[in-house]
Design a protein around this motif. Structure first.
Motif, mmCIF file in Angstrom:
data_model
loop_
_atom_site.group_PDB
_atom_site.id
_atom_site.type_symbol
_atom_site.label_atom_id
_atom_site.label_comp_id
_atom_site.label_asym_id
_atom_site.label_seq_id
_atom_site.Cartn_x
_atom_site.Cartn_y
_atom_site.Cartn_z
ATOM 1 N N LEU A 18 -8.806 -30.215 -16.253
ATOM 2 C CA LEU A 18 -9.326 -29.420 -16.298
ATOM 3 C C LEU A 18 -9.495 -27.953 -17.119
ATOM 4 N N ARG A 19 -9.953 -27.954 -18.136
ATOM 5 C CA ARG A 19 -9.477 -27.017 -18.900
ATOM 6 C C ARG A 19 -10.864 -25.734 -18.095
ATOM 7 N N LEU A 20 -10.888 -24.892 -17.823
ATOM 8 C CA LEU A 20 -11.614 -24.226 -17.490
ATOM 9 C C LEU A 20 -12.014 -22.944 -18.723
ATOM 10 N N SER A 21 -13.192 -22.560 -19.062
ATOM 11 C CA SER A 21 -13.188 -21.265 -20.181
ATOM 12 C C SER A 21 -14.161 -19.915 -19.955
ATOM 13 N N CYS A 22 -13.373 -18.881 -19.676
ATOM 14 C CA CYS A 22 -14.153 -17.325 -19.508
ATOM 15 C C CYS A 22 -15.137 -16.791 -20.889
ATOM 16 N N ALA A 23 -15.989 -17.042 -21.105
ATOM 17 C CA ALA A 23 -16.246 -16.834 -22.208
ATOM 18 C C ALA A 23 -17.081 -15.368 -21.901
ATOM 19 N N ALA A 24 -16.159 -13.929 -22.640
ATOM 20 C CA ALA A 24 -16.344 -12.797 -23.196
ATOM 21 C C ALA A 24 -17.543 -12.055 -23.751
ATOM 22 N N ALA A 25 -18.551 -11.164 -23.032
ATOM 23 C CA ALA A 25 -19.148 -10.812 -24.289
ATOM 24 C C ALA A 25 -19.339 -9.194 -23.960
ATOM 25 N N GLY A 26 -19.602 -7.931 -25.147
ATOM 26 C CA GLY A 26 -20.087 -6.395 -24.707
ATOM 27 C C GLY A 26 -18.727 -6.470 -24.150
ATOM 28 N N PHE A 27 -17.524 -6.926 -24.935
ATOM 29 C CA PHE A 27 -16.485 -5.801 -24.730
ATOM 30 C C PHE A 27 -15.245 -6.984 -25.381
ATOM 31 N N SER A 28 -14.330 -6.380 -25.732
ATOM 32 C CA SER A 28 -12.814 -6.979 -26.486
ATOM 33 C C SER A 28 -12.311 -7.481 -25.858
ATOM 34 N N LEU A 29 -11.554 -8.413 -25.731
ATOM 35 C CA LEU A 29 -10.228 -9.104 -24.891
ATOM 36 C C LEU A 29 -9.226 -8.342 -25.564
ATOM 37 N N GLN A 30 -9.442 -7.815 -26.608
ATOM 38 C CA GLN A 30 -7.420 -6.446 -27.038
ATOM 39 C C GLN A 30 -7.201 -5.591 -26.075
ATOM 40 N N GLU A 46 -8.140 -16.247 -3.934
ATOM 41 C CA GLU A 46 -7.078 -15.599 -4.143
ATOM 42 C C GLU A 46 -7.369 -15.400 -5.700
ATOM 43 N N GLY A 47 -5.311 -15.146 -6.618
ATOM 44 C CA GLY A 47 -5.286 -14.449 -8.006
ATOM 45 C C GLY A 47 -5.189 -15.821 -8.285
ATOM 46 N N VAL A 48 -5.063 -16.390 -9.643
ATOM 47 C CA VAL A 48 -4.231 -17.675 -10.031
ATOM 48 C C VAL A 48 -3.474 -17.199 -11.042
ATOM 49 N N ALA A 49 -4.279 -16.412 -12.677
ATOM 50 C CA ALA A 49 -3.292 -15.877 -13.739
ATOM 51 C C ALA A 49 -4.457 -15.127 -13.778
ATOM 52 N N CYS A 50 -3.024 -14.328 -14.727
ATOM 53 C CA CYS A 50 -3.683 -13.282 -15.870
ATOM 54 C C CYS A 50 -3.523 -13.254 -17.004
ATOM 55 N N PHE A 66 -0.712 -24.037 -13.957
ATOM 56 C CA PHE A 66 -2.093 -24.042 -14.588
ATOM 57 C C PHE A 66 -1.546 -23.387 -15.483
ATOM 58 N N THR A 67 -1.887 -23.452 -16.558
ATOM 59 C CA THR A 67 -2.124 -22.705 -18.105
ATOM 60 C C THR A 67 -3.051 -21.791 -18.499
ATOM 61 N N ILE A 68 -2.365 -20.350 -18.809
ATOM 62 C CA ILE A 68 -3.991 -19.449 -19.056
ATOM 63 C C ILE A 68 -3.194 -19.264 -20.613
ATOM 64 N N GLN A 80 -5.807 -23.728 -18.678
ATOM 65 C CA GLN A 80 -5.937 -24.775 -18.332
ATOM 66 C C GLN A 80 -5.261 -25.822 -17.012
ATOM 67 N N MET A 81 -5.442 -26.172 -16.124
ATOM 68 C CA MET A 81 -5.064 -27.220 -15.097
ATOM 69 C C MET A 81 -4.900 -28.612 -15.282
#
Length: 122
Positions: A18-30, A46-50, A66-68, A80-81
């Motif tokens: 599976l591939r999970l998505s995390c869409a961010a709004a209101g700020f920049s990933l930078q 628990e933490g998975v990845a950063c 897992f790949t972030i 990506q899992m």
């Protein structure tokens, strides 16, 4: 206002992906680190990845399957899992923290999404 929306969860058979998505709004990933976390039934989160400034960090137990990754243009971070196992069944959350580096600690995140459920079962 920061907003994080997870998607991509669902039911998958053992060994699937599976591939999970995390869409961010209101700020920049930078300017933020984005972490993926998970909480299985009856267990602590628990933490998975950063993901931060193009760098990837993983919890020791999550390395290998897992790949972030991130897409600045889409302001989205992915998880990506592969080779999923029943014990990967959990609600997966993404969370943001201002700053850079491996700073995705459970207690230190600024904002959280509502989560997406991943169920690994035959």
């Amino acid at each position: 206002q920061l907003q994080l929306v997870e998607s991509g969860g669902g039911l998958v058979q053992p060994g699937g992906s599976l591939r999970l998505s995390c869409a961010a709004a209101g700020f920049s990933l930078q300017y933020y680190a984005i972490g993926w976390f998970r909480q299985a039934p009856g267990k602590e989160r628990e933490g998975v990845a950063c993901f931060s400034s193009g760098a990837q960090y993983y919890a020791d137990s999550m390395k290998g399957r897992f790949t972030i990754s991130g897409d600045d243009a889409k302001n989205t971070v992915y998880l990506q899992m592969n080779n999923l196992k029943p014990e990967d069944t959990a609600v997966y959350y993404c969370a943001a923290r201002m700053g850079s580096g491996n700073i995705c600690y459970l207690a230190g995140m600024d904002d959280w999404g509502k989560g997406t459920l991943v169920t690994v079962s035959s």
